[in-house]
Scaffold this motif. Structure first.
Motif, PDB file in Angstrom:
ATOM      1  N   PRO A   3       0.810  -1.216   0.000  1.00  0.00           N
ATOM      2  CA  PRO A   3       0.000   0.000   0.000  1.00  0.00           C
ATOM      3  C   PRO A   3       0.838   1.259   0.000  1.00  0.00           C
ATOM      4  O   PRO A   3       0.466   2.267  -0.586  1.00  0.00           O
ATOM      5  CB  PRO A   3      -0.814  -0.140   1.301  1.00  0.00           C
ATOM      6  CG  PRO A   3      -0.882  -1.604   1.554  1.00  0.00           C
ATOM      7  CD  PRO A   3       0.430  -2.140   1.060  1.00  0.00           C
ATOM      8  N   ALA A   4       1.998   1.201   0.695  1.00  0.00           N
ATOM      9  CA  ALA A   4       2.830   2.412   0.757  1.00  0.00           C
ATOM     10  C   ALA A   4       3.371   2.784  -0.604  1.00  0.00           C
ATOM     11  O   ALA A   4       3.624   3.951  -0.891  1.00  0.00           O
ATOM     12  CB  ALA A   4       3.992   2.187   1.725  1.00  0.00           C
ATOM     13  N   ALA A   5       3.560   1.772  -1.471  1.00  0.00           N
ATOM     14  CA  ALA A   5       4.181   2.049  -2.751  1.00  0.00           C
ATOM     15  C   ALA A   5       3.192   2.538  -3.784  1.00  0.00           C
ATOM     16  O   ALA A   5       3.549   3.151  -4.772  1.00  0.00           O
ATOM     17  CB  ALA A   5       4.871   0.786  -3.266  1.00  0.00           C
ATOM     18  N   LEU A 273       8.388   3.833   9.035  1.00  0.00           N
ATOM     19  CA  LEU A 273       8.549   5.025   8.192  1.00  0.00           C
ATOM     20  C   LEU A 273       9.595   4.779   7.118  1.00  0.00           C
ATOM     21  O   LEU A 273       9.377   5.111   5.941  1.00  0.00           O
ATOM     22  CB  LEU A 273       8.938   6.229   9.049  1.00  0.00           C
ATOM     23  CG  LEU A 273       9.310   7.501   8.282  1.00  0.00           C
ATOM     24  CD1 LEU A 273       8.140   7.996   7.442  1.00  0.00           C
ATOM     25  CD2 LEU A 273       9.788   8.586   9.250  1.00  0.00           C
ATOM     26  N   LEU A 274      10.735   4.218   7.481  1.00  0.00           N
ATOM     27  CA  LEU A 274      11.783   3.948   6.503  1.00  0.00           C
ATOM     28  C   LEU A 274      11.288   2.984   5.429  1.00  0.00           C
ATOM     29  O   LEU A 274      11.612   3.136   4.249  1.00  0.00           O
ATOM     30  CB  LEU A 274      13.016   3.388   7.200  1.00  0.00           C
ATOM     31  CG  LEU A 274      13.786   4.382   8.093  1.00  0.00           C
ATOM     32  CD1 LEU A 274      14.885   3.666   8.860  1.00  0.00           C
ATOM     33  CD2 LEU A 274      14.357   5.513   7.259  1.00  0.00           C
ATOM     34  N   ALA A 275      10.502   1.993   5.831  1.00  0.00           N
ATOM     35  CA  ALA A 275       9.966   1.036   4.860  1.00  0.00           C
ATOM     36  C   ALA A 275       9.035   1.724   3.868  1.00  0.00           C
ATOM     37  O   ALA A 275       9.086   1.471   2.655  1.00  0.00           O
ATOM     38  CB  ALA A 275       9.237  -0.096   5.579  1.00  0.00           C
ATOM     39  N   GLU A 276       8.180   2.616   4.358  1.00  0.00           N
ATOM     40  CA  GLU A 276       7.261   3.318   3.463  1.00  0.00           C
ATOM     41  C   GLU A 276       8.015   4.290   2.552  1.00  0.00           C
ATOM     42  O   GLU A 276       7.645   4.469   1.384  1.00  0.00           O
ATOM     43  CB  GLU A 276       6.199   4.055   4.273  1.00  0.00           C
ATOM     44  CG  GLU A 276       5.165   3.140   4.894  1.00  0.00           C
ATOM     45  CD  GLU A 276       3.883   3.871   5.237  1.00  0.00           C
ATOM     46  OE1 GLU A 276       2.997   3.962   4.365  1.00  0.00           O
ATOM     47  OE2 GLU A 276       3.777   4.359   6.382  1.00  0.00           O
ATOM     48  N   LEU A 277       9.047   4.918   3.076  1.00  0.00           N
ATOM     49  CA  LEU A 277       9.841   5.816   2.233  1.00  0.00           C
ATOM     50  C   LEU A 277      10.527   5.040   1.112  1.00  0.00           C
ATOM     51  O   LEU A 277      10.577   5.506  -0.036  1.00  0.00           O
ATOM     52  CB  LEU A 277      10.884   6.549   3.078  1.00  0.00           C
ATOM     53  CG  LEU A 277      10.363   7.633   4.026  1.00  0.00           C
ATOM     54  CD1 LEU A 277      11.515   8.233   4.833  1.00  0.00           C
ATOM     55  CD2 LEU A 277       9.615   8.727   3.268  1.00  0.00           C
ATOM     56  N   ARG A 278      11.069   3.862   1.422  1.00  0.00           N
ATOM     57  CA  ARG A 278      11.713   3.051   0.386  1.00  0.00           C
ATOM     58  C   ARG A 278      10.710   2.658  -0.694  1.00  0.00           C
ATOM     59  O   ARG A 278      11.024   2.699  -1.888  1.00  0.00           O
ATOM     60  CB  ARG A 278      12.337   1.798   1.011  1.00  0.00           C
ATOM     61  CG  ARG A 278      13.564   2.077   1.864  1.00  0.00           C
ATOM     62  CD  ARG A 278      14.251   0.778   2.275  1.00  0.00           C
ATOM     63  NE  ARG A 278      15.370   1.039   3.167  1.00  0.00           N
ATOM     64  CZ  ARG A 278      15.304   0.962   4.492  1.00  0.00           C
ATOM     65  NH1 ARG A 278      14.168   0.609   5.075  1.00  0.00           N
ATOM     66  NH2 ARG A 278      16.372   1.214   5.236  1.00  0.00           N
ATOM     67  N   ALA A 279       9.515   2.261  -0.273  1.00  0.00           N
ATOM     68  CA  ALA A 279       8.505   1.845  -1.243  1.00  0.00           C
ATOM     69  C   ALA A 279       8.057   3.010  -2.121  1.00  0.00           C
ATOM     70  O   ALA A 279       7.937   2.872  -3.350  1.00  0.00           O
ATOM     71  CB  ALA A 279       7.301   1.251  -0.506  1.00  0.00           C
ATOM     72  N   LYS A 359      19.884  10.623   1.208  1.00  0.00           N
ATOM     73  CA  LYS A 359      20.417  10.933   2.534  1.00  0.00           C
ATOM     74  C   LYS A 359      19.555  10.308   3.622  1.00  0.00           C
ATOM     75  O   LYS A 359      20.077   9.760   4.608  1.00  0.00           O
ATOM     76  CB  LYS A 359      20.496  12.443   2.719  1.00  0.00           C
ATOM     77  CG  LYS A 359      21.129  12.869   4.030  1.00  0.00           C
ATOM     78  CD  LYS A 359      21.242  14.391   4.097  1.00  0.00           C
ATOM     79  CE  LYS A 359      21.890  14.827   5.416  1.00  0.00           C
ATOM     80  NZ  LYS A 359      22.009  16.313   5.502  1.00  0.00           N
ATOM     81  N   ALA A 360      18.230  10.374   3.443  1.00  0.00           N
ATOM     82  CA  ALA A 360      17.318   9.825   4.453  1.00  0.00           C
ATOM     83  C   ALA A 360      17.484   8.321   4.601  1.00  0.00           C
ATOM     84  O   ALA A 360      17.380   7.776   5.703  1.00  0.00           O
ATOM     85  CB  ALA A 360      15.875  10.161   4.091  1.00  0.00           C
ATOM     86  N   LEU A 361      17.740   7.641   3.472  1.00  0.00           N
ATOM     87  CA  LEU A 361      17.885   6.189   3.496  1.00  0.00           C
ATOM     88  C   LEU A 361      19.334   5.757   3.620  1.00  0.00           C
ATOM     89  O   LEU A 361      19.639   4.570   3.546  1.00  0.00           O
ATOM     90  CB  LEU A 361      17.255   5.584   2.230  1.00  0.00           C
ATOM     91  CG  LEU A 361      15.758   5.856   2.057  1.00  0.00           C
ATOM     92  CD1 LEU A 361      15.254   5.250   0.757  1.00  0.00           C
ATOM     93  CD2 LEU A 361      14.965   5.318   3.242  1.00  0.00           C
ATOM     94  N   ARG A 362      20.232   6.725   3.758  1.00  0.00           N
ATOM     95  CA  ARG A 362      21.676   6.489   3.969  1.00  0.00           C
ATOM     96  C   ARG A 362      22.249   5.569   2.891  1.00  0.00           C
ATOM     97  O   ARG A 362      22.722   4.471   3.142  1.00  0.00           O
ATOM     98  CB  ARG A 362      21.884   5.872   5.345  1.00  0.00           C
ATOM     99  CG  ARG A 362      23.343   5.837   5.829  1.00  0.00           C
ATOM    100  CD  ARG A 362      23.827   7.214   6.240  1.00  0.00           C
ATOM    101  NE  ARG A 362      25.209   7.168   6.676  1.00  0.00           N
ATOM    102  CZ  ARG A 362      25.623   7.418   7.911  1.00  0.00           C
ATOM    103  NH1 ARG A 362      24.763   7.762   8.836  1.00  0.00           N
ATOM    104  NH2 ARG A 362      26.887   7.356   8.218  1.00  0.00           N
ATOM    105  N   ARG A 363      22.205   6.046   1.670  1.00  0.00           N
ATOM    106  CA  ARG A 363      22.677   5.220   0.564  1.00  0.00           C
ATOM    107  C   ARG A 363      23.341   6.116  -0.475  1.00  0.00           C
ATOM    108  O   ARG A 363      23.163   7.333  -0.483  1.00  0.00           O
ATOM    109  CB  ARG A 363      21.515   4.481  -0.081  1.00  0.00           C
ATOM    110  CG  ARG A 363      20.564   5.431  -0.796  1.00  0.00           C
ATOM    111  CD  ARG A 363      19.385   4.765  -1.418  1.00  0.00           C
ATOM    112  NE  ARG A 363      18.609   5.740  -2.158  1.00  0.00           N
ATOM    113  CZ  ARG A 363      17.349   5.558  -2.534  1.00  0.00           C
ATOM    114  NH1 ARG A 363      16.729   4.447  -2.242  1.00  0.00           N
ATOM    115  NH2 ARG A 363      16.715   6.489  -3.217  1.00  0.00           N
TER     116      ARG A 363
END
Length: 378
Positions: A3-5, A273-279, A359-363
């Motif tokens: 759903p997040a994606a 939150l990090l999971a939803e941001l990645r999606a 930057k948020a996902l440190r990559r």
């Protein structure tokens, strides 16, 4: 696709003019994190946004303290607009503070209910040590058999839930975690009661699970802190401002039991939150590269206030500090950060994301997906 994606097919609303020669009104959604008394920082952000007539809030999602802020703010909006919303938030946080003024009857009732525990409660200077000791040995069903939660009293003082449910000023999404299934559930404005909000703020070490329609719920932060996908699915606005009060990074290794537990909680509550941001980022890159062209998907414009810097300087243990000077300090930090963010990024609302996802996902910066790239094996 999670759903997040995925995003709704609805078209974004165009910015509205406030009059000849005046600046556009920008519409945004808000996603408010929870984090104990640090939620006063989000109070400050809301206060600054409500004060700025250029900003129109379309929807708010929240968990735990974020849900409390969202519901109190929405209650004020439906009763008297921006100034009423600001006043209600201040009244709520003052009530929560150690200087709050419950009615004499309610104060006596709470004192009596809490007497078996020697008056220990958030705000007492020794609360952290007491909670650490008791929660490791007893469950809230044992040390809090009456399931007393002063937050409910404070909430019901300022929110008229019947009036809130009947309003349509803005959309509300309150997250809680179903204890049986382990899944997050989002409750919407049309059905909200105090139970739904208290479920969203139910820390299992301190309070018994809140039962809704026969099923138990714990703090919404375990499943979505804050939940983003309802903003993607159920609103036309594509700009979402995340108000993040739990630092993702702390450059120190905790050694004391309390510090270890606090850091584990921060990591746990940031994981959804990090999971939803990645999606959301994955879908955005597919759209930008032309790989994904379906009208069922859209690219969201994500922004963030908070999440590091000033808030990182406060230890996680201060989330139990509800002294009025401390809450006002956090509110003022939220106001300052929100105003600085608006000064820097107002023109980008409705145009582009301001959250640096790499930057948020440190990559390292991610290359866009390539159509028809051959599979590789090792």
């Amino acid at each position: 696709m999670s759903p997040a994606a995925r995003a709704t097919a609805a078209k974004p609303a165009a910015p509205k003019r406030t009059g000849a020669g005046r600046q556009d009104v920008k519409t945004v959604n808000l996603a408010l994190q929870g984090g104990g008394s640090h939620g006063a920082y989000a109070w400050g952000v809301l206060d600054a946004l409500a004060e700025d007539s250029r900003i129109e809030i379309s929807a708010i999602s929240g968990s735990s303290a974020g849900a409390l802020n969202a519901v109190v703010f929405a209650s004020g909006m439906c009763e008297g607009g921006r100034e009423s919303a600001r006043a209600k938030l201040e009244a709520f946080w003052l009530s929560v503070s150690t200087e709050g003024s419950l009615s004499p009857f309610k104060r006596r009732w709470l004192d009596k209910a809490l007497a078996p525990w020697g008056g220990f409660w958030p705000g007492a200077r020794w609360f952290d040590a007491w909670l650490s000791a008791v929660s490791g040995l007893m469950s809230p069903y044992e040390f809090n058999p009456l399931n007393v939660n002063p937050l409910r009293v404070h909430l019901e003082q300022v929110v008229d839930f019947e009036r809130l449910r009947a309003s349509n000023d803005l959309k509300l999404f309150v997250a809680a975690t179903n204890v049986w299934t382990g899944r997050g559930e989002v409750f919407r404005r049309e059905i909200l009661t105090a139970d739904h909000v208290m479920a969203s703020a139910c820390l299992p070490d301190l309070f018994q699970a809140v039962t809704i329609k026969g099923e138990p719920y714990w703090d919404g932060g375990y499943a979505g802190n804050p939940p983003l996908w309802p903003l993607f699915y159920e609103t036309q606005c594509r700009d979402a401002i995340i108000v993040q009060i739990n630092p993702i990074e702390r450059h120190e290794t905790p050694h004391a039991p309390d510090a270890i537990r606090n850091r584990v909680n921060e990591i746990t509550f940031n994981a959804p939150l990090l999971a939803e941001l990645r999606a959301a980022d994955f879908v955005a890159r597919l759209i930008r590269s032309g790989v994904l062209k379906s009208d069922d998907y859209r690219e969201e414009r994500l922004h963030r206030i908070g999440g590091a810097g000033k808030l990182e300087s406060f230890s996680a243990s201060t989330k139990n500090d509800v002294s009025w000077p401390f809450l006002k300090e956090l509110r003022d930090l939220g106001r300052i950060d929100a105003k600085e963010w608006l000064d820097k990024n107002f023109d980008k609302i409705g145009v582009e994301s301001t959250l640096d996802m790499d930057k948020a996902l440190r990559r390292d910066p991610v290359k866009p997906p390539t159509r028809g790239a051959p599979a590789t094996t090792r």
